[in-house]
Design a protein around this motif. Sequence first.
Motif, short mmCIF file in Angstrom:
data_model
loop_
_atom_site.label_atom_id
_atom_site.label_comp_id
_atom_site.label_asym_id
_atom_site.label_seq_id
_atom_site.Cartn_x
_atom_site.Cartn_y
_atom_site.Cartn_z
N MET A 76 0.84 -1.19 0.00
CA MET A 76 0.00 0.00 0.00
C MET A 76 0.88 1.25 0.00
O MET A 76 1.97 1.26 0.56
N SER A 77 0.43 2.29 -0.62
CA SER A 77 1.13 3.56 -0.60
C SER A 77 0.11 4.68 -0.47
O SER A 77 -1.05 4.53 -0.82
N GLY A 78 0.55 5.79 0.06
CA GLY A 78 -0.35 6.90 0.25
C GLY A 78 0.31 7.97 1.09
O GLY A 78 1.51 7.93 1.35
N ILE A 79 -0.46 8.94 1.56
CA ILE A 79 0.11 10.07 2.27
C ILE A 79 0.62 9.71 3.66
O ILE A 79 1.28 10.53 4.30
N CYS A 80 0.31 8.51 4.14
CA CYS A 80 0.82 8.06 5.44
C CYS A 80 1.75 6.86 5.30
O CYS A 80 1.94 6.11 6.26
N GLU A 81 2.32 6.69 4.13
CA GLU A 81 3.21 5.56 3.89
C GLU A 81 4.32 5.51 4.94
O GLU A 81 5.06 6.48 5.15
N GLY A 82 4.42 4.37 5.63
CA GLY A 82 5.47 4.16 6.61
C GLY A 82 5.20 4.72 7.98
O GLY A 82 5.95 4.44 8.93
N ARG A 83 4.16 5.53 8.15
CA ARG A 83 3.89 6.11 9.46
C ARG A 83 3.22 5.08 10.37
O ARG A 83 2.49 4.19 9.91
N VAL A 84 3.48 5.21 11.67
CA VAL A 84 2.86 4.34 12.67
C VAL A 84 1.79 5.15 13.38
O VAL A 84 2.08 6.22 13.95
N VAL A 85 0.58 4.65 13.35
CA VAL A 85 -0.59 5.38 13.84
C VAL A 85 -1.31 4.57 14.89
O VAL A 85 -1.59 3.38 14.70
N VAL A 86 -1.61 5.20 16.01
CA VAL A 86 -2.41 4.60 17.07
C VAL A 86 -3.79 5.25 17.05
O VAL A 86 -3.89 6.48 17.03
N VAL A 87 -4.83 4.45 17.06
CA VAL A 87 -6.20 4.95 17.12
C VAL A 87 -6.89 4.29 18.31
O VAL A 87 -6.98 3.06 18.39
N THR A 88 -7.39 5.09 19.24
CA THR A 88 -8.12 4.54 20.39
C THR A 88 -9.60 4.44 20.05
O THR A 88 -10.13 5.20 19.24
N GLY A 89 -10.27 3.48 20.68
CA GLY A 89 -11.68 3.27 20.40
C GLY A 89 -11.91 2.91 18.94
O GLY A 89 -12.89 3.35 18.34
N ALA A 90 -11.02 2.11 18.38
CA ALA A 90 -11.02 1.86 16.93
C ALA A 90 -11.73 0.58 16.54
O ALA A 90 -11.62 0.14 15.40
N GLY A 91 -12.47 -0.03 17.46
CA GLY A 91 -13.14 -1.28 17.13
C GLY A 91 -14.44 -1.10 16.39
O GLY A 91 -14.94 -2.04 15.75
N ARG A 92 -15.01 0.09 16.46
CA ARG A 92 -16.31 0.33 15.83
C ARG A 92 -16.37 1.79 15.36
O ARG A 92 -15.53 2.61 15.71
N GLY A 93 -17.43 2.11 14.62
CA GLY A 93 -17.78 3.50 14.32
C GLY A 93 -16.67 4.32 13.71
O GLY A 93 -15.96 3.89 12.79
N LEU A 94 -16.51 5.54 14.25
CA LEU A 94 -15.52 6.46 13.70
C LEU A 94 -14.10 5.91 13.83
O LEU A 94 -13.30 6.03 12.90
N GLY A 95 -13.77 5.32 14.98
CA GLY A 95 -12.42 4.81 15.17
C GLY A 95 -12.07 3.74 14.16
O GLY A 95 -10.95 3.73 13.61
N ARG A 96 -12.99 2.84 13.91
CA ARG A 96 -12.76 1.80 12.89
C ARG A 96 -12.55 2.43 11.52
O ARG A 96 -11.63 2.04 10.78
N ALA A 97 -13.41 3.40 11.18
CA ALA A 97 -13.28 4.07 9.88
C ALA A 97 -11.92 4.76 9.76
O ALA A 97 -11.27 4.71 8.71
N HIS A 98 -11.48 5.41 10.85
CA HIS A 98 -10.17 6.07 10.83
C HIS A 98 -9.05 5.06 10.60
O HIS A 98 -8.15 5.28 9.79
N ALA A 99 -9.09 3.95 11.35
CA ALA A 99 -8.04 2.95 11.25
C ALA A 99 -7.95 2.39 9.83
O ALA A 99 -6.84 2.26 9.26
#
Length: 308
Positions: A1-24
């Motif tokens: 995969m490539s994109g504007i966050c290529e190689g970045r490490v991202v933590v998302v809290t509350g990411a199991g559902r809803g907005l957090g899931r969509a963000h992840a």
Amino acid sequence: MSGICEGRVVVVTGAGRGLGRAHALAFAAEGARLVVNDLGVRLDGGTPGPESPGTPGTPAARVVAEIRAAGGTAVAHHGDIATPEGAASLVTTALDTYGRLDTLVNNAGFLRDRMLVNLDEDDWDAVLRVHLKGHFLPLRHAAAHWRAETKAGRPPAARIVNTASGAGLLGSVGQAGYSAAKAGIVALTLVAAAELARYGVQVNAIAPAARTRMTERAFATAMAAPATGFDAMAPENVSPLVVWLGSVASDGVTGRVFEAEGGRITVMEGWRPGPTADKGARRSPAEAGETVLELLARAEPPGAVYGA
């Protein structure tokens, strides 16, 4: 995969559902490697069902599986980020797994709505804990890591995206605790942006509106997705802004609050001085009242409280 966050490490809290899931999922689609945090609790923050952390059935594990199935990289984190231990392990998970941390998205939360006269102290404390403390602790631990990196001569291009709400900007009937917590998140965002800039950290907040289990009652008349056309309430509409704010492309943008709903993005301008009057001396109560009425006549009316 490539994109504007290529190689970045991202933590998302509350990411199991809803907005957090969509963000992840959106971060992963742009090349990020994810730590997906979720406790898997009920809407009110109560104990989850028969699923237990670490099993394939947890919300966090399911999102990790989605990301991996699409060719991305992700690990699950089931710690309580409103505790010092949980917040510390969140950052440690990113560092131990990927060797770095670039972006923190604070999103976790739940609701315990009550009118003020029926609001128990325990419910007030619980909502403030998960929303406000659940933002502060991960932010503090991530910031400590980035400060250490800067002092070691490795200044990061770090990003924090906090999740506020229109309820925190305008208030919301029946949501005193939630509104107070979200208003606190806005203030925390402004302070963190000012304090952490020297360490290469940008901090912004979003006030999203989307279809999630937390908004089923608030958006009761607009919940159903249309049969055809643009679904303005889909949580995936908010995520592109979050991904951009979490990327290096957002360089120079910090200390801002954005409303995001459907295809609309709004820069919120917050409290600014309005009409003012300075007598240069102490007023009597009657004079103070006169002055206030004159100033209010020249002031913009406040926005309506949600649900009023």
